[in-house]
Design a protein around this motif. Sequence first.
Motif, PDB file in Angstrom:
ATOM      1  N   VAL A  17     109.174  -0.135  85.713  1.00 15.91           N
ATOM      2  CA  VAL A  17     109.647   0.388  84.425  1.00 15.91           C
ATOM      3  C   VAL A  17     111.057  -0.147  84.162  1.00 15.91           C
ATOM      4  O   VAL A  17     111.976   0.106  84.941  1.00 15.91           O
ATOM      5  CB  VAL A  17     109.649   1.933  84.432  1.00 15.91           C
ATOM      6  N   GLY A  18     111.196  -0.897  83.067  1.00 22.52           N
ATOM      7  CA  GLY A  18     112.458  -1.579  82.783  1.00 22.52           C
ATOM      8  C   GLY A  18     112.513  -2.863  83.596  1.00 22.52           C
ATOM      9  O   GLY A  18     113.510  -3.167  84.246  1.00 22.52           O
ATOM     10  N   CYS A  19     111.413  -3.638  83.523  1.00 24.39           N
ATOM     11  CA  CYS A  19     111.220  -4.783  84.442  1.00 24.39           C
ATOM     12  C   CYS A  19     112.058  -6.001  84.083  1.00 24.39           C
ATOM     13  O   CYS A  19     112.127  -6.946  84.870  1.00 24.39           O
ATOM     14  CB  CYS A  19     109.746  -5.160  84.495  1.00 24.39           C
ATOM     15  N   GLY A  20     112.666  -6.010  82.874  1.00 23.70           N
ATOM     16  CA  GLY A  20     113.464  -7.184  82.493  1.00 23.70           C
ATOM     17  C   GLY A  20     112.614  -8.447  82.549  1.00 23.70           C
ATOM     18  O   GLY A  20     111.489  -8.479  82.039  1.00 23.70           O
ATOM     19  N   ASP A  41     108.776  -2.948  79.587  1.00 27.23           N
ATOM     20  CA  ASP A  41     110.173  -3.040  79.119  1.00 27.23           C
ATOM     21  C   ASP A  41     110.159  -2.944  77.588  1.00 27.23           C
ATOM     22  O   ASP A  41     109.254  -3.484  76.949  1.00 27.23           O
ATOM     23  CB  ASP A  41     110.796  -4.373  79.570  1.00 27.23           C
ATOM     24  N   PRO A  42     111.172  -2.265  77.012  1.00 30.93           N
ATOM     25  CA  PRO A  42     111.184  -2.133  75.550  1.00 30.93           C
ATOM     26  C   PRO A  42     111.610  -3.396  74.814  1.00 30.93           C
ATOM     27  O   PRO A  42     111.465  -3.485  73.598  1.00 30.93           O
ATOM     28  CB  PRO A  42     112.194  -1.010  75.304  1.00 30.93           C
ATOM     29  N   SER A  43     112.140  -4.374  75.532  1.00 28.68           N
ATOM     30  CA  SER A  43     112.666  -5.571  74.885  1.00 28.68           C
ATOM     31  C   SER A  43     111.560  -6.624  74.737  1.00 28.68           C
ATOM     32  O   SER A  43     111.062  -7.172  75.729  1.00 28.68           O
ATOM     33  CB  SER A  43     113.831  -6.138  75.718  1.00 28.68           C
ATOM     34  N   MET A  46     112.545  -9.841  76.352  1.00 27.22           N
ATOM     35  CA  MET A  46     112.390  -9.818  77.814  1.00 27.22           C
ATOM     36  C   MET A  46     110.921 -10.002  78.201  1.00 27.22           C
ATOM     37  O   MET A  46     110.599 -10.694  79.169  1.00 27.22           O
ATOM     38  CB  MET A  46     112.907  -8.492  78.384  1.00 27.22           C
ATOM     39  N   ARG A  69     108.582   1.847  76.511  1.00 27.46           N
ATOM     40  CA  ARG A  69     109.748   2.450  77.160  1.00 27.46           C
ATOM     41  C   ARG A  69     109.325   3.552  78.101  1.00 27.46           C
ATOM     42  O   ARG A  69     108.210   4.085  78.002  1.00 27.46           O
ATOM     43  CB  ARG A  69     110.765   2.935  76.135  1.00 27.46           C
ATOM     44  N   ALA A  70     110.247   3.882  79.002  1.00 28.17           N
ATOM     45  CA  ALA A  70     109.947   4.872  80.032  1.00 28.17           C
ATOM     46  C   ALA A  70     109.492   6.187  79.414  1.00 28.17           C
ATOM     47  O   ALA A  70     108.575   6.842  79.933  1.00 28.17           O
ATOM     48  CB  ALA A  70     111.199   5.116  80.882  1.00 28.17           C
ATOM     49  N   ILE A  86     114.179  -0.523  88.750  1.00 26.85           N
ATOM     50  CA  ILE A  86     115.247  -1.276  89.412  1.00 26.85           C
ATOM     51  C   ILE A  86     116.378  -1.519  88.414  1.00 26.85           C
ATOM     52  O   ILE A  86     116.162  -2.155  87.366  1.00 26.85           O
ATOM     53  CB  ILE A  86     114.699  -2.633  89.922  1.00 26.85           C
ATOM     54  N   ASN A  87     117.545  -1.033  88.730  1.00 31.50           N
ATOM     55  CA  ASN A  87     118.695  -1.169  87.800  1.00 31.50           C
ATOM     56  C   ASN A  87     118.295  -0.736  86.395  1.00 31.50           C
ATOM     57  O   ASN A  87     118.714  -1.357  85.402  1.00 31.50           O
ATOM     58  CB  ASN A  87     119.191  -2.632  87.754  1.00 31.50           C
ATOM     59  N   HIS A  91     119.539   3.168  82.068  1.00 32.54           N
ATOM     60  CA  HIS A  91     119.390   2.617  80.717  1.00 32.54           C
ATOM     61  C   HIS A  91     118.457   3.476  79.868  1.00 32.54           C
ATOM     62  O   HIS A  91     118.440   3.329  78.650  1.00 32.54           O
ATOM     63  CB  HIS A  91     118.803   1.200  80.772  1.00 32.54           C
ATOM     64  N   TRP A  92     117.648   4.328  80.508  1.00 32.90           N
ATOM     65  CA  TRP A  92     116.672   5.103  79.751  1.00 32.90           C
ATOM     66  C   TRP A  92     117.410   6.066  78.825  1.00 32.90           C
ATOM     67  O   TRP A  92     118.407   6.682  79.216  1.00 32.90           O
ATOM     68  CB  TRP A  92     115.740   5.876  80.681  1.00 32.90           C
ATOM     69  N   GLU A  93     116.866   6.215  77.618  1.00 35.14           N
ATOM     70  CA  GLU A  93     117.509   7.145  76.668  1.00 35.14           C
ATOM     71  C   GLU A  93     117.408   8.580  77.161  1.00 35.14           C
ATOM     72  O   GLU A  93     118.319   9.380  76.969  1.00 35.14           O
ATOM     73  CB  GLU A  93     116.831   7.047  75.297  1.00 35.14           C
TER      74      GLU A  93
HETATM   75  C1  LIG Z   1     119.790  -4.113  83.944  1.00 36.90           C
HETATM   76  S1  LIG Z   1     118.208  -4.481  83.280  1.00 36.90           S
HETATM   77  C2  LIG Z   1     117.228  -4.501  84.781  1.00 36.90           C
HETATM   78  C3  LIG Z   1     116.076  -5.445  84.697  1.00 36.90           C
HETATM   79  C4  LIG Z   1     115.280  -5.594  85.991  1.00 36.90           C
HETATM   80  N1  LIG Z   1     114.700  -4.359  86.441  1.00 36.90           N
HETATM   81  C5  LIG Z   1     116.159  -6.186  87.058  1.00 36.90           C
HETATM   82  O1  LIG Z   1     116.587  -5.477  87.962  1.00 36.90           O
HETATM   83  O2  LIG Z   1     116.422  -7.387  86.976  1.00 36.90           O
HETATM   84  C6  LIG Z   1     117.725  -2.952  82.542  1.00 36.90           C
HETATM   85  C7  LIG Z   1     116.393  -3.019  81.801  1.00 36.90           C
HETATM   86  O3  LIG Z   1     116.054  -1.708  81.328  1.00 36.90           O
HETATM   87  C8  LIG Z   1     115.399  -1.865  80.107  1.00 36.90           C
HETATM   88  N2  LIG Z   1     115.403  -0.597  79.359  1.00 36.90           N
HETATM   89  C9  LIG Z   1     116.305  -0.152  78.442  1.00 36.90           C
HETATM   90  N3  LIG Z   1     115.934   1.030  77.955  1.00 36.90           N
HETATM   91  C10 LIG Z   1     114.777   1.367  78.569  1.00 36.90           C
HETATM   92  C11 LIG Z   1     113.884   2.469  78.463  1.00 36.90           C
HETATM   93  N4  LIG Z   1     114.128   3.495  77.645  1.00 36.90           N
HETATM   94  N5  LIG Z   1     112.766   2.462  79.219  1.00 36.90           N
HETATM   95  C12 LIG Z   1     112.515   1.429  80.059  1.00 36.90           C
HETATM   96  N6  LIG Z   1     113.330   0.367  80.205  1.00 36.90           N
HETATM   97  C13 LIG Z   1     114.431   0.331  79.473  1.00 36.90           C
HETATM   98  C14 LIG Z   1     116.158  -2.987  79.414  1.00 36.90           C
HETATM   99  O4  LIG Z   1     115.432  -3.591  78.365  1.00 36.90           O
HETATM  100  C15 LIG Z   1     116.425  -3.932  80.576  1.00 36.90           C
HETATM  101  O5  LIG Z   1     115.446  -4.944  80.700  1.00 36.90           O
END
Ligand SMILES: C[S@@+](CC[C@H](N)C(=O)[O-])C[C@H]1O[C@@H](n2cnc3c(N)ncnc32)[C@H](O)[C@@H]1O
Length: 171
Positions: A17-20, A41-43, A46, A69-70, A86-87, A91-93
Amino acid sequence: MTVALARLEPDDLVVDVGCGGGEAIREAAARVPEGKAIGVDPSAAMMRIARELSDSHAGRKRIEFVEGRAEKLPLPDASATVVVAINSLHHWENAAAGLAEVMRVLRPDGRLLVTDEEAEPDKFGHGDGDLTDPARVLAIIKDAGFVDVCFSKHTEGDVRMLAVTARKDVV
Ligand SMILES: C[S@@+](CC[C@H](N)C(=O)[O-])C[C@H]1O[C@@H](n2cnc3c(N)ncnc32)[C@H](O)[C@@H]1O
């Protein structure tokens, strides 16, 4: 580091979740020859990059990227055996809503692994919100109903990582 820590089984269905750009998904796909690795990922940008980078991966048939999104995971109930973030958590709202969704998509006995690079000593993430505090991260994961919630620290070369592992109860 996170994927190694996840100790995946060959038939695991892993969700990131938030895989970038999907680096962990490609790593996971190599370790689940009978399973699947799904990045969310919401982007849209990405997701496009993640798909392009995964096109030539040996395990590409087991890889999927879904925009979402999560807080509203685009996945069915009880469909994942392992969820990693991961990281990403900070970032989640709405972390509580996201963790409720993780609980929904995990199968009973499924595992959650939340990791963040340790940019500042003993702090999750790079921001200054309350989710930089490991105690707070542990608390919201427990509040979401997870069991066996454990905190650990890991180092590989110059990289330091904080991790929380947890499990969805069988009942
Ligand atoms: C710092 S990046 C980490 C990417 C990847 N996991 C890594 O470690 O390389 C944070 C990621 O969280 C995503 N993100 C932002 N809001 C989010 C949400 N509400 N739910 C899930 N992912 C989200 C962003 O789009 C971004 O790709």
